[in-house]
Enzyme design. Structure first.
Site, PDB file in Angstrom:
ATOM      1  N   ARG A 107       0.810  -1.238   0.000  1.00 46.88           N
ATOM      2  CA  ARG A 107       0.000   0.000   0.000  1.00 46.88           C
ATOM      3  C   ARG A 107       0.834   1.273   0.000  1.00 46.88           C
ATOM      4  O   ARG A 107       0.345   2.358   0.307  1.00 46.88           O
ATOM      5  CB  ARG A 107      -0.971   0.038   1.184  1.00 46.88           C
ATOM      6  CG  ARG A 107      -1.999  -1.063   1.145  1.00 46.88           C
ATOM      7  CD  ARG A 107      -3.206  -0.721   1.977  1.00 46.88           C
ATOM      8  NE  ARG A 107      -4.092  -1.861   2.036  1.00 46.88           N
ATOM      9  CZ  ARG A 107      -3.985  -2.829   2.933  1.00 46.88           C
ATOM     10  NH1 ARG A 107      -3.046  -2.758   3.860  1.00 46.88           N
ATOM     11  NH2 ARG A 107      -4.821  -3.832   2.917  1.00 46.88           N
ATOM     12  N   LYS A 129       2.531  12.055 -11.261  1.00 50.65           N
ATOM     13  CA  LYS A 129       1.808  11.044 -12.068  1.00 50.65           C
ATOM     14  C   LYS A 129       2.706   9.829 -12.232  1.00 50.65           C
ATOM     15  O   LYS A 129       3.829   9.936 -12.734  1.00 50.65           O
ATOM     16  CB  LYS A 129       1.486  11.599 -13.449  1.00 50.65           C
ATOM     17  CG  LYS A 129       0.312  12.547 -13.490  1.00 50.65           C
ATOM     18  CD  LYS A 129      -0.019  12.840 -14.952  1.00 50.65           C
ATOM     19  CE  LYS A 129      -1.164  13.818 -15.072  1.00 50.65           C
ATOM     20  NZ  LYS A 129      -1.428  14.145 -16.491  1.00 50.65           N
ATOM     21  N   GLU A 171       9.544  19.210 -24.332  1.00 49.97           N
ATOM     22  CA  GLU A 171       8.747  19.643 -23.167  1.00 49.97           C
ATOM     23  C   GLU A 171       9.165  21.046 -22.729  1.00 49.97           C
ATOM     24  O   GLU A 171       8.347  21.828 -22.261  1.00 49.97           O
ATOM     25  CB  GLU A 171       8.902  18.661 -21.997  1.00 49.97           C
ATOM     26  CG  GLU A 171       8.555  17.209 -22.328  1.00 49.97           C
ATOM     27  CD  GLU A 171       7.063  16.956 -22.538  1.00 49.97           C
ATOM     28  OE1 GLU A 171       6.246  17.872 -22.366  1.00 49.97           O
ATOM     29  OE2 GLU A 171       6.733  15.801 -22.911  1.00 49.97           O
ATOM     30  N   LYS A 208       6.421  23.839 -14.445  1.00 49.34           N
ATOM     31  CA  LYS A 208       5.576  22.662 -14.209  1.00 49.34           C
ATOM     32  C   LYS A 208       5.131  22.615 -12.751  1.00 49.34           C
ATOM     33  O   LYS A 208       3.969  22.318 -12.451  1.00 49.34           O
ATOM     34  CB  LYS A 208       6.284  21.358 -14.609  1.00 49.34           C
ATOM     35  CG  LYS A 208       5.356  20.167 -14.349  1.00 49.34           C
ATOM     36  CD  LYS A 208       5.565  18.954 -15.183  1.00 49.34           C
ATOM     37  CE  LYS A 208       4.476  17.935 -14.849  1.00 49.34           C
ATOM     38  NZ  LYS A 208       4.709  16.613 -15.374  1.00 49.34           N
ATOM     39  N   GLU A 218      -5.427  17.563 -11.973  1.00 51.57           N
ATOM     40  CA  GLU A 218      -5.820  17.839 -13.344  1.00 51.57           C
ATOM     41  C   GLU A 218      -7.320  18.066 -13.517  1.00 51.57           C
ATOM     42  O   GLU A 218      -7.949  17.563 -14.438  1.00 51.57           O
ATOM     43  CB  GLU A 218      -5.336  16.703 -14.269  1.00 51.57           C
ATOM     44  CG  GLU A 218      -5.172  17.164 -15.708  1.00 51.57           C
ATOM     45  CD  GLU A 218      -4.386  16.195 -16.568  1.00 51.57           C
ATOM     46  OE1 GLU A 218      -3.215  15.939 -16.242  1.00 51.57           O
ATOM     47  OE2 GLU A 218      -4.943  15.704 -17.546  1.00 51.57           O
ATOM     48  N   ARG A 222      -4.025  22.246 -14.893  1.00 44.21           N
ATOM     49  CA  ARG A 222      -2.961  21.299 -15.226  1.00 44.21           C
ATOM     50  C   ARG A 222      -3.086  20.786 -16.663  1.00 44.21           C
ATOM     51  O   ARG A 222      -2.107  20.366 -17.274  1.00 44.21           O
ATOM     52  CB  ARG A 222      -2.956  20.126 -14.228  1.00 44.21           C
ATOM     53  CG  ARG A 222      -1.774  19.190 -14.461  1.00 44.21           C
ATOM     54  CD  ARG A 222      -1.576  18.146 -13.370  1.00 44.21           C
ATOM     55  NE  ARG A 222      -0.437  17.308 -13.722  1.00 44.21           N
ATOM     56  CZ  ARG A 222       0.224  16.539 -12.880  1.00 44.21           C
ATOM     57  NH1 ARG A 222      -0.131  16.490 -11.612  1.00 44.21           N
ATOM     58  NH2 ARG A 222       1.243  15.820 -13.290  1.00 44.21           N
ATOM     59  N   ASN A 226      -0.958  19.511 -21.378  1.00 44.15           N
ATOM     60  CA  ASN A 226      -1.256  18.556 -22.445  1.00 44.15           C
ATOM     61  C   ASN A 226      -1.202  19.171 -23.829  1.00 44.15           C
ATOM     62  O   ASN A 226      -1.530  18.510 -24.819  1.00 44.15           O
ATOM     63  CB  ASN A 226      -2.642  17.934 -22.228  1.00 44.15           C
ATOM     64  CG  ASN A 226      -2.686  17.128 -20.952  1.00 44.15           C
ATOM     65  OD1 ASN A 226      -1.699  16.487 -20.596  1.00 44.15           O
ATOM     66  ND2 ASN A 226      -3.793  17.192 -20.247  1.00 44.15           N
ATOM     67  N   HIS A 229      -0.126  17.171 -26.763  1.00 47.76           N
ATOM     68  CA  HIS A 229      -0.158  15.785 -26.315  1.00 47.76           C
ATOM     69  C   HIS A 229      -1.416  15.023 -26.729  1.00 47.76           C
ATOM     70  O   HIS A 229      -1.440  13.803 -26.630  1.00 47.76           O
ATOM     71  CB  HIS A 229      -0.030  15.713 -24.786  1.00 47.76           C
ATOM     72  CG  HIS A 229       1.389  15.897 -24.315  1.00 47.76           C
ATOM     73  ND1 HIS A 229       2.095  17.045 -24.537  1.00 47.76           N
ATOM     74  CD2 HIS A 229       2.222  15.074 -23.625  1.00 47.76           C
ATOM     75  CE1 HIS A 229       3.316  16.926 -24.004  1.00 47.76           C
ATOM     76  NE2 HIS A 229       3.419  15.737 -23.449  1.00 47.76           N
ATOM     77  N   HIS A 233       0.074  12.122 -28.317  1.00 52.11           N
ATOM     78  CA  HIS A 233      -0.023  10.807 -27.667  1.00 52.11           C
ATOM     79  C   HIS A 233      -0.595   9.766 -28.612  1.00 52.11           C
ATOM     80  O   HIS A 233      -0.150   8.619 -28.633  1.00 52.11           O
ATOM     81  CB  HIS A 233      -0.910  10.889 -26.420  1.00 52.11           C
ATOM     82  CG  HIS A 233      -0.115  10.875 -25.161  1.00 52.11           C
ATOM     83  ND1 HIS A 233      -0.672  11.212 -23.934  1.00 52.11           N
ATOM     84  CD2 HIS A 233       1.173  10.558 -24.903  1.00 52.11           C
ATOM     85  CE1 HIS A 233       0.260  11.113 -23.003  1.00 52.11           C
ATOM     86  NE2 HIS A 233       1.385  10.723 -23.563  1.00 52.11           N
ATOM     87  N   HIS A 248       9.065  10.049 -27.298  1.00 54.53           N
ATOM     88  CA  HIS A 248       7.956  10.849 -26.767  1.00 54.53           C
ATOM     89  C   HIS A 248       8.016  12.295 -27.270  1.00 54.53           C
ATOM     90  O   HIS A 248       7.050  12.801 -27.853  1.00 54.53           O
ATOM     91  CB  HIS A 248       7.999  10.813 -25.236  1.00 54.53           C
ATOM     92  CG  HIS A 248       6.920  11.631 -24.595  1.00 54.53           C
ATOM     93  ND1 HIS A 248       5.601  11.255 -24.600  1.00 54.53           N
ATOM     94  CD2 HIS A 248       6.971  12.819 -23.952  1.00 54.53           C
ATOM     95  CE1 HIS A 248       4.880  12.166 -23.976  1.00 54.53           C
ATOM     96  NE2 HIS A 248       5.689  13.133 -23.570  1.00 54.53           N
TER      97      HIS A 248
END
Ligand SMILES: NC(=O)c1ccc[n+]([C@@H]2O[C@H](COP(=O)([O-])OP(=O)(O)OC[C@H]3O[C@@H](n4cnc5c(N)ncnc54)[C@H](O)[C@@H]3O)[C@@H](O)[C@H]2O)c1
Ligand SMILES: [Zn+2]
Length: 344
Positions: A107, A129, A171, A208, A218, A222, A226, A229, A233, A248
């Protein structure tokens, strides 16, 4: 802008790591590496011979549940308790997956990230993330959790392949475009890769960090991260599934051109600005083959940012500011594809 306080900038990562470990006082420590960071980065930490090193194969295709299982097995065999700690030494793959395995083992145990790629330093390791790819979808399974510390040093970049450095730089360009016009102008005025990476990393982390601090989960702001992206993506996933090589940042560079064009279609950017952005990006990244649009659209349908069946974009309001939750027509997306194809 305030940098998150768990981030430590240093020229002596070995020393900083020892200080961080003394403060966190774990009962056991393991170091997660891939074959490249084991070879190039681990020696820079000056660890004792008998340190527990978990080595995995490098690359996005290993960011899977199978690899997590291997890591959990190693932690279990080594008798890791809830007071133990995992150090993730590597790029975004190691950070995302190591963080995820730590956040779910018993956990959740503590973890420290030491980013060794530009992409991980300015982006992946900041913002909590964590996750892995699943059934062909990127970052499909994961959690949000901040590391206990991130140790940032540009020393690691010395051995990073030029193509990887360039990928991470996408980025950096994004951070300027969405949040800070001056930063964009400053970075785009220098010839890549002749930049002061220490300075770039600090500025990008501050941007960031500021965005994420305002909206960790998000729900709103936030989403501006993206930019580039949504289509990016989809394109990255298509290449990944086709076993073709596109990093990426290279996918995001394409995505930023397409989405800058969409920003023009919404009446925000001028065509001149779109041309300037795409000239700058193609100057660094060249142009790549676009996957069939209907397949990218299908892949975008799985995007975690979608609400119902509507695909939403983060688009530039101007250079240095970004809007989110903008819906656009399929026709505009087709047009953006044509715009990119005409750049060749
Ligand atoms: N969590 C987030 O918010 C977030 C944000 C952006 C990207 N990501 C994720 O990050 C990943 C991409 O990260 P990446 O580009 O760092 O990829 P990566 O971790 O695969 O590293 C790229 C390559 O460089 C090698 N390498 C790393 N450091 C090195 C060094 N110092 N010297 C020599 N070789 C080195 C690695 O072994 C690998 O082959 C993707 O999985 C992406 O989804 C996550
Ligand atoms: Zn990205």
């Amino acid at each position: 802008m305030k940098t998150p306080d768990y981030i430590h900038f240093t020229d002596t990562p070995a020393e900083t790591l020892q200080k961080v470990l003394t403060d966190l006082a774990p009962d056991k420590v393991a170091y997660l590496v891939d074959e490249n960071t084991q070879k190039h980065c681990l020696p820079l930490l000056g660890l004792p011979e008998d340190s527990l090193v978990i080595a995995i194969k490098s690359g996005e295709k290993h960011k899977t549940l199978d690899t997590c299982q291997h890591i959990w097995e190693q932690l279990t065999t080594a008798g890791f308790s809830r007071k133990s700690l995992l150090v993730n030494l590597g790029g975004g793959v190691i950070g995302d997956m190591g963080g995820f395995t730590a956040a779910t083992y018993k956990r959740g145990i503590r973890f420290v990230n030491i980013p060794t790629t530009l992409l991980a330093a300015v982006d992946a390791n900041i913002g909590g993330k964590l996750g892995i790819d699943f059934m062909g979808f990127k970052n499909h399974i994961g959690v949000f959790q901040d590391p206990d510390a991130v140790i940032v040093s540009d020393i690691f970049l010395k051995t990073l392949p030029a193509r990887e450095l360039r990928s991470g730089f996408a980025e950096v360009i994004k951070h300027g475009l969405i949040y800070d016009q001056k930063y964009y102008e400053q970075t785009s005025a220098s010839d890549f890769p002749d930049l002061d990476w220490n300075d770039v990393i600090r500025q990008s982390i501050a941007i960031k960090g500021a965005v994420v601090a305002e909206d960790p989960r998000e729900g709103g702001l936030r989403k501006i991260l993206n930019f580039g992206h949504t289509l990016g993506h989809g394109i990255e996933t298509w290449y990944l599934n086709a076993s073709k090589s596109l990093l990426h940042g290279e996918a995001i560079a394409i995505g930023m051109i397409l989405e800058a064009y969409l920003s023009y279609k919404t009446g925000k950017l001028s065509l001149q600005e779109v041309n300037a952005i795409s000239d700058y990006l193609t100057g660094i990244y060249g142009t790549n083959e676009l996957p069939p649009l209907d397949e990218v659209m299908k892949l975008m349908g799985q995007d975690k940012k979608n609400v119902g069946s509507e695909i939403r974009f983060s688009l530039l309001e101007r250079i240095g500011a970004c809007l989110y939750d903008v819906t656009v027509s399929a026709e505009w997306i087709r047009e953006s594809y044509k715009f990119y194809e005409n750049l060749k």
